[in-house]
Design a protein around this motif. Sequence first.
Motif, PDB file in Angstrom:
ATOM      1  N   ILE A 188       0.853  -1.183   0.000  1.00  0.00           N
ATOM      2  CA  ILE A 188       0.000   0.000   0.000  1.00  0.00           C
ATOM      3  C   ILE A 188       0.893   1.240   0.000  1.00  0.00           C
ATOM      4  O   ILE A 188       1.679   1.441   0.926  1.00  0.00           O
ATOM      5  N   SER A 189       0.781   2.042  -1.030  1.00  0.00           N
ATOM      6  CA  SER A 189       1.726   3.151  -1.216  1.00  0.00           C
ATOM      7  C   SER A 189       1.097   4.525  -1.043  1.00  0.00           C
ATOM      8  O   SER A 189       1.739   5.541  -1.316  1.00  0.00           O
ATOM      9  N   LYS A 190      -0.161   4.564  -0.584  1.00  0.00           N
ATOM     10  CA  LYS A 190      -0.833   5.852  -0.394  1.00  0.00           C
ATOM     11  C   LYS A 190      -1.591   5.826   0.929  1.00  0.00           C
ATOM     12  O   LYS A 190      -2.262   4.841   1.238  1.00  0.00           O
ATOM     13  N   VAL A 191      -1.488   6.903   1.709  1.00  0.00           N
ATOM     14  CA  VAL A 191      -2.176   6.955   2.992  1.00  0.00           C
ATOM     15  C   VAL A 191      -2.754   8.345   3.212  1.00  0.00           C
ATOM     16  O   VAL A 191      -2.158   9.349   2.795  1.00  0.00           O
ATOM     17  N   ARG A 192      -3.910   8.379   3.858  1.00  0.00           N
ATOM     18  CA  ARG A 192      -4.497   9.648   4.281  1.00  0.00           C
ATOM     19  C   ARG A 192      -4.292   9.801   5.777  1.00  0.00           C
ATOM     20  O   ARG A 192      -4.719   8.949   6.562  1.00  0.00           O
ATOM     21  N   LEU A 193      -3.647  10.892   6.164  1.00  0.00           N
ATOM     22  CA  LEU A 193      -3.464  11.259   7.560  1.00  0.00           C
ATOM     23  C   LEU A 193      -4.373  12.437   7.852  1.00  0.00           C
ATOM     24  O   LEU A 193      -4.306  13.460   7.166  1.00  0.00           O
ATOM     25  N   PHE A 194      -5.219  12.324   8.853  1.00  0.00           N
ATOM     26  CA  PHE A 194      -6.240  13.343   9.079  1.00  0.00           C
ATOM     27  C   PHE A 194      -5.678  14.614   9.710  1.00  0.00           C
ATOM     28  O   PHE A 194      -6.276  15.684   9.572  1.00  0.00           O
ATOM     29  N   LEU A 195      -4.540  14.490  10.387  1.00  0.00           N
ATOM     30  CA  LEU A 195      -3.939  15.635  11.063  1.00  0.00           C
ATOM     31  C   LEU A 195      -2.449  15.690  10.745  1.00  0.00           C
ATOM     32  O   LEU A 195      -1.819  14.645  10.556  1.00  0.00           O
ATOM     33  N   PRO A 196      -1.859  16.880  10.736  1.00  0.00           N
ATOM     34  CA  PRO A 196      -0.402  16.987  10.577  1.00  0.00           C
ATOM     35  C   PRO A 196       0.288  16.768  11.922  1.00  0.00           C
ATOM     36  O   PRO A 196       0.905  17.667  12.489  1.00  0.00           O
ATOM     37  N   ASP A 197       0.161  15.545  12.435  1.00  0.00           N
ATOM     38  CA  ASP A 197       0.651  15.208  13.765  1.00  0.00           C
ATOM     39  C   ASP A 197       2.176  15.073  13.738  1.00  0.00           C
ATOM     40  O   ASP A 197       2.712  14.216  13.014  1.00  0.00           O
ATOM     41  N   PRO A 198       2.902  15.869  14.532  1.00  0.00           N
ATOM     42  CA  PRO A 198       4.370  15.797  14.517  1.00  0.00           C
ATOM     43  C   PRO A 198       4.927  14.479  15.034  1.00  0.00           C
ATOM     44  O   PRO A 198       6.099  14.174  14.823  1.00  0.00           O
ATOM     45  N   THR A 199       4.093  13.685  15.711  1.00  0.00           N
ATOM     46  CA  THR A 199       4.542  12.370  16.160  1.00  0.00           C
ATOM     47  C   THR A 199       4.293  11.297  15.103  1.00  0.00           C
ATOM     48  O   THR A 199       4.781  10.173  15.239  1.00  0.00           O
ATOM     49  N   VAL A 200       3.527  11.641  14.055  1.00  0.00           N
ATOM     50  CA  VAL A 200       3.180  10.680  13.013  1.00  0.00           C
ATOM     51  C   VAL A 200       3.956  10.929  11.720  1.00  0.00           C
ATOM     52  O   VAL A 200       4.490  10.000  11.103  1.00  0.00           O
ATOM     53  N   LEU A 201       4.041  12.196  11.300  1.00  0.00           N
ATOM     54  CA  LEU A 201       4.636  12.523  10.007  1.00  0.00           C
ATOM     55  C   LEU A 201       6.050  11.985   9.816  1.00  0.00           C
ATOM     56  O   LEU A 201       6.366  11.448   8.747  1.00  0.00           O
ATOM     57  N   PRO A 202       6.943  12.102  10.819  1.00  0.00           N
ATOM     58  CA  PRO A 202       8.311  11.608  10.580  1.00  0.00           C
ATOM     59  C   PRO A 202       8.373  10.126  10.244  1.00  0.00           C
ATOM     60  O   PRO A 202       9.259   9.692   9.503  1.00  0.00           O
ATOM     61  N   ALA A 203       7.447   9.342  10.768  1.00  0.00           N
ATOM     62  CA  ALA A 203       7.455   7.900  10.503  1.00  0.00           C
ATOM     63  C   ALA A 203       7.186   7.591   9.038  1.00  0.00           C
ATOM     64  O   ALA A 203       7.599   6.544   8.531  1.00  0.00           O
ATOM     65  N   PHE A 204       6.479   8.492   8.362  1.00  0.00           N
ATOM     66  CA  PHE A 204       6.149   8.284   6.957  1.00  0.00           C
ATOM     67  C   PHE A 204       7.091   9.027   6.013  1.00  0.00           C
ATOM     68  O   PHE A 204       7.021   8.847   4.806  1.00  0.00           O
ATOM     69  N   ASN A 205       7.969   9.855   6.578  1.00  0.00           N
ATOM     70  CA  ASN A 205       8.807  10.712   5.748  1.00  0.00           C
ATOM     71  C   ASN A 205       9.743   9.921   4.846  1.00  0.00           C
ATOM     72  O   ASN A 205       9.967  10.295   3.697  1.00  0.00           O
ATOM     73  N   SER A 206      10.268   8.825   5.362  1.00  0.00           N
ATOM     74  CA  SER A 206      11.213   8.045   4.567  1.00  0.00           C
ATOM     75  C   SER A 206      10.647   6.689   4.172  1.00  0.00           C
ATOM     76  O   SER A 206      11.392   5.795   3.766  1.00  0.00           O
ATOM     77  N   ALA A 207       9.349   6.539   4.290  1.00  0.00           N
ATOM     78  CA  ALA A 207       8.727   5.229   4.037  1.00  0.00           C
ATOM     79  C   ALA A 207       8.369   5.024   2.577  1.00  0.00           C
ATOM     80  O   ALA A 207       7.935   3.946   2.193  1.00  0.00           O
ATOM     81  N   GLY A 208       8.508   6.067   1.754  1.00  0.00           N
ATOM     82  CA  GLY A 208       8.148   5.927   0.353  1.00  0.00           C
ATOM     83  C   GLY A 208       6.663   5.819   0.126  1.00  0.00           C
ATOM     84  O   GLY A 208       6.215   5.230  -0.858  1.00  0.00           O
ATOM     85  N   ILE A 209       5.879   6.387   1.027  1.00  0.00           N
ATOM     86  CA  ILE A 209       4.419   6.344   0.937  1.00  0.00           C
ATOM     87  C   ILE A 209       3.903   7.732   0.577  1.00  0.00           C
ATOM     88  O   ILE A 209       4.295   8.735   1.183  1.00  0.00           O
ATOM     89  N   GLU A 210       3.039   7.785  -0.417  1.00  0.00           N
ATOM     90  CA  GLU A 210       2.454   9.055  -0.855  1.00  0.00           C
ATOM     91  C   GLU A 210       1.418   9.520   0.166  1.00  0.00           C
ATOM     92  O   GLU A 210       0.554   8.743   0.571  1.00  0.00           O
ATOM     93  N   LEU A 211       1.519  10.794   0.547  1.00  0.00           N
ATOM     94  CA  LEU A 211       0.707  11.292   1.654  1.00  0.00           C
ATOM     95  C   LEU A 211      -0.408  12.225   1.209  1.00  0.00           C
ATOM     96  O   LEU A 211      -0.225  13.095   0.359  1.00  0.00           O
ATOM     97  N   MET A 212      -1.564  12.023   1.832  1.00  0.00           N
ATOM     98  CA  MET A 212      -2.678  12.960   1.799  1.00  0.00           C
ATOM     99  C   MET A 212      -2.817  13.438   3.240  1.00  0.00           C
ATOM    100  O   MET A 212      -3.121  12.659   4.129  1.00  0.00           O
ATOM    101  N   ILE A 213      -2.564  14.734   3.487  1.00  0.00           N
ATOM    102  CA  ILE A 213      -2.496  15.249   4.850  1.00  0.00           C
ATOM    103  C   ILE A 213      -3.619  16.254   5.087  1.00  0.00           C
ATOM    104  O   ILE A 213      -3.851  17.153   4.271  1.00  0.00           O
TER     105      ILE A 213
END
Length: 340
Positions: A50-75
């Motif tokens: 799964i290469s696309k994820v929707r994150l409902f909030l720009p949570d500073p505890t969540v975003l870094p985990a996805f920064n280098s994961a190669g996952i396309e973000l909807m924030i």
Amino acid sequence: MSNVLILLFLAALVFQASSDSNKIGICHGRVGNDLPSPYAASLLLKSNGISKVRLFLPDPTVLPAFNSAGIELMIGVPNENLTYLASSDANLAVNWLRSNIFTFVSPDHIRYLVVGNEVLYKDTFYSQYLVPAINNIYKALQMLGLDKKIKLSSAHASSVLSSSYPPSAGAFDQQLLSVLLPMLQFLNQTGSPFMVNTYPFFSYINDPINVPLNYALFGPDAVSVKDGDLAYTNLFDATIDAIVAAMEREGFKGIPVIVTETGWPTAGHVVATKENAAIYNGKIVERVRNRVGTPKLPGVPVEVYLFDLYDENLKSGGEFEKHFGIFNLDGSKLYNIDFS
């Protein structure tokens, strides 16, 4: 670079853009006190292709985990931030983006910013601030040179429609047009999508007489609903085409529709079962994989984000609200569904 190489390069870009349409996205809601770490969530998505994820909030505890994961973000840009973003200028919007998002994740990993979620349905206080906030964020993205890369829109409940049956009669609630019309103008001018959250499950449980379960579930025995020369065998298609018809009714043709939330719960109601969730979500994944359009737009694939990655034990509302998860907390699947 030779003309041949240029053509090959452009063709590769076109292929990459079109290939995104056959990849499912998943929402990562975090209204729970027992959820795995964001890092574990990012690994779970990657391990399932799964290469696309929707994150409902720009949570500073969540975003870094996805920064280098190669996952396309909807924030998501939270509803409560719209007042500030609407009243500020583009410079303050730049600061907000840098402080809340770009400090934690590279813009290269972001495809969409969702400015407000179902504002016109559940947070109407913020309605007047929605389009001004979008405009300021867009100006900020222009200043940062990111306006072509990151698309802006807002996620709406399908209840923005006052009429949806038959789909060709789709029309927006007239009381919402003061917000929707300038938004549609923005989407049209910037090549951005109309975003909608749609749940045939809710349509069924709220009106089981007029919404047969098979029609909500992509059932093979669903009675076909005729709309002129078109035939509908499921509510998902009918809702999307009603949105398209409503936009065309207001003079906006060609704005793509993205389904930013859809899913089926596994508990909390008699039809909220793992079996039904497997049928519904499995059909959605199959349609995305095969780039299936709708009866009105058969050649136009629909981008979809399934809700939800995990069950969320602190969600309010009916018990079923807590049970939209596709994966158990240990990373195993609640039911058989193939994302490959």
